[in-house]
Design a protein around this motif. Structure first.
Motif, PDB file in Angstrom:
ATOM      1  N   VAL A   1       0.901  -1.209  -0.127  1.00 56.03           N
ATOM      2  CA  VAL A   1      -0.125   0.107  -0.120  1.00 56.03           C
ATOM      3  C   VAL A   1       0.708   1.350   0.057  1.00 56.03           C
ATOM      4  O   VAL A   1       0.719   2.305  -0.848  1.00 56.03           O
ATOM      5  N   ALA A   2       1.977   1.326   1.099  1.00 56.52           N
ATOM      6  CA  ALA A   2       2.915   2.447   0.817  1.00 56.52           C
ATOM      7  C   ALA A   2       3.542   2.877  -0.399  1.00 56.52           C
ATOM      8  O   ALA A   2       3.318   3.861  -0.750  1.00 56.52           O
ATOM      9  N   LYS A   3       3.881   1.719  -1.017  1.00 57.81           N
ATOM     10  CA  LYS A   3       4.679   1.863  -2.396  1.00 57.81           C
ATOM     11  C   LYS A   3       3.741   2.262  -3.224  1.00 57.81           C
ATOM     12  O   LYS A   3       4.035   3.356  -4.027  1.00 57.81           O
ATOM     13  N   ASP A   4       2.434   2.089  -3.372  1.00 55.45           N
ATOM     14  CA  ASP A   4       1.335   2.531  -4.241  1.00 55.45           C
ATOM     15  C   ASP A   4       1.179   3.843  -4.104  1.00 55.45           C
ATOM     16  O   ASP A   4       0.933   4.823  -4.839  1.00 55.45           O
ATOM     17  N   LEU A   5       0.978   4.278  -2.711  1.00 57.58           N
ATOM     18  CA  LEU A   5       0.794   5.711  -2.507  1.00 57.58           C
ATOM     19  C   LEU A   5       1.944   6.565  -2.956  1.00 57.58           C
ATOM     20  O   LEU A   5       1.636   7.544  -3.168  1.00 57.58           O
ATOM     21  N   ILE A   6       3.160   6.279  -2.455  1.00 55.99           N
ATOM     22  CA  ILE A   6       4.279   7.081  -2.701  1.00 55.99           C
ATOM     23  C   ILE A   6       4.305   7.109  -4.344  1.00 55.99           C
ATOM     24  O   ILE A   6       4.747   8.124  -4.818  1.00 55.99           O
ATOM     25  N   GLY A   7       4.056   6.151  -4.878  1.00 57.76           N
ATOM     26  CA  GLY A   7       3.987   6.148  -6.536  1.00 57.76           C
ATOM     27  C   GLY A   7       3.142   7.056  -6.835  1.00 57.76           C
ATOM     28  O   GLY A   7       3.221   7.611  -8.097  1.00 57.76           O
ATOM     29  N   GLN A   8       2.161   7.551  -6.185  1.00 58.75           N
ATOM     30  CA  GLN A   8       1.096   8.348  -6.536  1.00 58.75           C
ATOM     31  C   GLN A   8       1.337   9.795  -6.275  1.00 58.75           C
ATOM     32  O   GLN A   8       0.634  10.706  -6.148  1.00 58.75           O
ATOM     33  N   ASP A   9       2.791   9.917  -5.834  1.00 57.71           N
ATOM     34  CA  ASP A   9       3.347  11.078  -5.264  1.00 57.71           C
ATOM     35  C   ASP A   9       2.634  11.775  -4.009  1.00 57.71           C
ATOM     36  O   ASP A   9       2.447  13.049  -3.438  1.00 57.71           O
ATOM     37  N   TYR A  10       1.907  10.826  -2.957  1.00 53.87           N
ATOM     38  CA  TYR A  10       1.928  11.101  -1.775  1.00 53.87           C
ATOM     39  C   TYR A  10       3.235  11.533  -0.965  1.00 53.87           C
ATOM     40  O   TYR A  10       4.131  10.955  -0.872  1.00 53.87           O
ATOM     41  N   LYS A  11       2.882  12.524  -0.107  1.00 52.14           N
ATOM     42  CA  LYS A  11       4.191  13.192   0.578  1.00 52.14           C
ATOM     43  C   LYS A  11       4.347  12.806   2.222  1.00 52.14           C
ATOM     44  O   LYS A  11       5.317  13.002   2.794  1.00 52.14           O
ATOM     45  N   ILE A  12       2.911  12.484   2.403  1.00 47.66           N
ATOM     46  CA  ILE A  12       2.589  12.009   3.992  1.00 47.66           C
ATOM     47  C   ILE A  12       2.114  10.845   4.289  1.00 47.66           C
ATOM     48  O   ILE A  12       0.932  10.674   3.563  1.00 47.66           O
ATOM     49  N   LEU A  13       2.504   9.928   5.135  1.00 49.94           N
ATOM     50  CA  LEU A  13       1.843   8.633   5.245  1.00 49.94           C
ATOM     51  C   LEU A  13       1.727   8.817   6.827  1.00 49.94           C
ATOM     52  O   LEU A  13       2.850   9.207   7.729  1.00 49.94           O
ATOM     53  N   ALA A  14       0.555   8.021   7.435  1.00 50.09           N
ATOM     54  CA  ALA A  14       0.720   8.245   8.921  1.00 50.09           C
ATOM     55  C   ALA A  14      -0.054   6.722   9.230  1.00 50.09           C
ATOM     56  O   ALA A  14      -0.682   6.063   8.222  1.00 50.09           O
ATOM     57  N   GLY A  15      -0.015   6.403  10.709  1.00 48.02           N
ATOM     58  CA  GLY A  15      -0.838   5.327  10.993  1.00 48.02           C
ATOM     59  C   GLY A  15      -0.007   4.033  11.352  1.00 48.02           C
ATOM     60  O   GLY A  15       1.305   4.042  11.619  1.00 48.02           O
ATOM     61  N   THR A  16      -0.650   2.896  11.535  1.00 42.64           N
ATOM     62  CA  THR A  16      -0.356   1.773  12.073  1.00 42.64           C
ATOM     63  C   THR A  16      -0.035   1.549  13.419  1.00 42.64           C
ATOM     64  O   THR A  16       0.090   2.411  14.281  1.00 42.64           O
ATOM     65  N   VAL A  17      -0.796   0.344  14.161  1.00 47.28           N
ATOM     66  CA  VAL A  17      -0.874   0.186  15.424  1.00 47.28           C
ATOM     67  C   VAL A  17       0.299  -0.772  15.802  1.00 47.28           C
ATOM     68  O   VAL A  17       0.608  -1.516  16.887  1.00 47.28           O
TER      69      VAL A  17
END
Length: 391
Positions: A93-109
């Protein structure tokens, strides 16, 4: 894979288009919008924790943007993605989002997932704000990784405030054999071992469902103090096994007070347990906490153990965008040394290693109207339980 990602996706307000959208100018000269990917456990063994984080995040974004969902004219497009407790799924999921030029990721427990996402943040130079995952390995791991919750060292330091002198005593760590449990073991060795205690361990396989043999190991070790670190759906059956085997009579047990679902799991031994605590509703009593509780309840939910972690994540996301726009390095600079009033009181992102310095609590369970409820014993000041600094 695309279908799976789409199934786990929920979007606030309007949906972001992949990449590009952040290039348009907003009302204050910044980007028109910024995509923020929230990777959390909507399902899986820690789904209840993920839900508390999610509800807190909604309240935190609303609070920090005064209900607008915008920062200086830049709209925050938060998208939500289920990691299911699976590190491989989270990385995909993270790689997919980064590939879409997301600059911020957050979360996970999940601590193991947080470590994987921290790797992605460093490799791709995106901002990552971990959620309730407590592993100490996140502290100072790289320039791009922060956290919005507490860490194991803070739990252990709080446990240490229950005793006067550990020199020459035997402390047994009873925990799951996973990143969370191993992190707690390392923290106990560092903190309580550093105070002169001898530290031993009983690590239980994560997939175990029968806990009697492990309870017997605890008793046979004849410890002076037991530090129990446990999370997830097996909490109730684990505590039942300890109670049935007489572990509470064998040694004092210190553990973290978990989410509301676990309050009744300790049974008649509840008043024998010494609880360290990250949060329970009403623990802080400040205005920000009251706003958080009100917002979560208005949404039809109840605040719980990890609700502040989501709320603080919202505050940190807003701060990063407010000061950094779409520039990740500027976001990092904005968060380093950031001191703010959170739902647990004054909270500081330590500049050197990104530890989140915050108050902790001593608590007990008391019986009220036929149920066990938490009661505050003491607020432990942030400075007393701050993790040792990593340079």
């Amino acid at each position: 894979m695309a279908a799976a990602l789409a199934t786990g996706l929920a979007v606030t307000s309007c949906a972001p288009s992949p990449g590009g959208e952040g290039d348009a100018a907003g009302a204050a000269g910044g980007p028109e919008s910024i995509n923020v990917g929230i990777v959390y456990s909507k399902t899986g063994p820690l789904a209840a924790y993920g839900e508390a984080y999610y509800e807190g995040l909604q309240a935190g974004i609303d609070y920090a943007t005064e209900g607008s969902g915008e920062v200086n004219g830049t709209k925050l497009n938060l998208t939500y993605h289920d990691d299911g407790g699976d590190p491989d799924k989270a990385v995909t999921v993270a790689k997919d989002l980064i590939g879409q030029d997301y600059k911020i990721l957050a979360g996970t427990v999940v601590s193991g997932i947080a470590l994987k996402l921290a790797e992605q943040a460093e490799q791709n130079k995106v901002l990552y704000i971990s959620g309730p995952a407590a592993t100490d390995a996140i502290q100072g791991i790289n320039d791009y990784t922060f956290r919005s919750g507490r860490q194991s060292l803070q739990d252990v330091a709080t446990a240490g405030t229950f005793v006067d002198d550990l020199k020459g005593k035997k402390v047994l760590v009873f925990a799951q054999d996973n990143a969370f449990g191993q992190g707690n073991l390392a923290a106990v060795e560092a903190v309580l071992g550093g105070q002169g205690a001898t530290v031993e361990k009983v690590l239980v396989p994560e997939d175990a469902t029968e806990f009697t043999p492990f309870a017997r190991q605890l008793i046979d070790a004849k410890p002076d103090l037991v530090f129990a670190a446990w999370a997830g759906a097996t909490s109730g059956s684990m505590w039942e096994a300890l109670s049935q085997q007489g572990a509470f009579d064998a040694a004092p047990i210190v553990t973290g007070l978990g989410d509301a679902a676990t309050f009744g799991a300790y049974g008649a031994a509840s008043d024998k347990i010494r609880f360290l605590n990250h949060y329970f509703p009403g623990a802080a009593g400040n205005d920000v906490e009251k706003e958080m509780v009100s917002s979560v309840e208005a949404a039809g939910a109840k605040p719980d153990l990890f609700t502040p972690d989501g709320f603080v994540a919202g505050q940190m996301i807003v701060r990063a965008v407010e000061q950094g726009g779409n520039d990740v390095d500027a976001m990092v600079t904005a968060l380093e040394g950031f001191t703010f009033e959170g739902p647990k009181g004054e909270t500081t992102v330590r500049a050197s290693d990104h530890a989140l310095v915050q108050d902790m609590y001593q608590a007990k369970l008391v019986e009220k109207d036929g149920a066990w409820v938490p009661e505050l014993i003491k607020v432990v000041p942030a400075g007393e339980v701050a993790p040792p600094e990593k340079k």
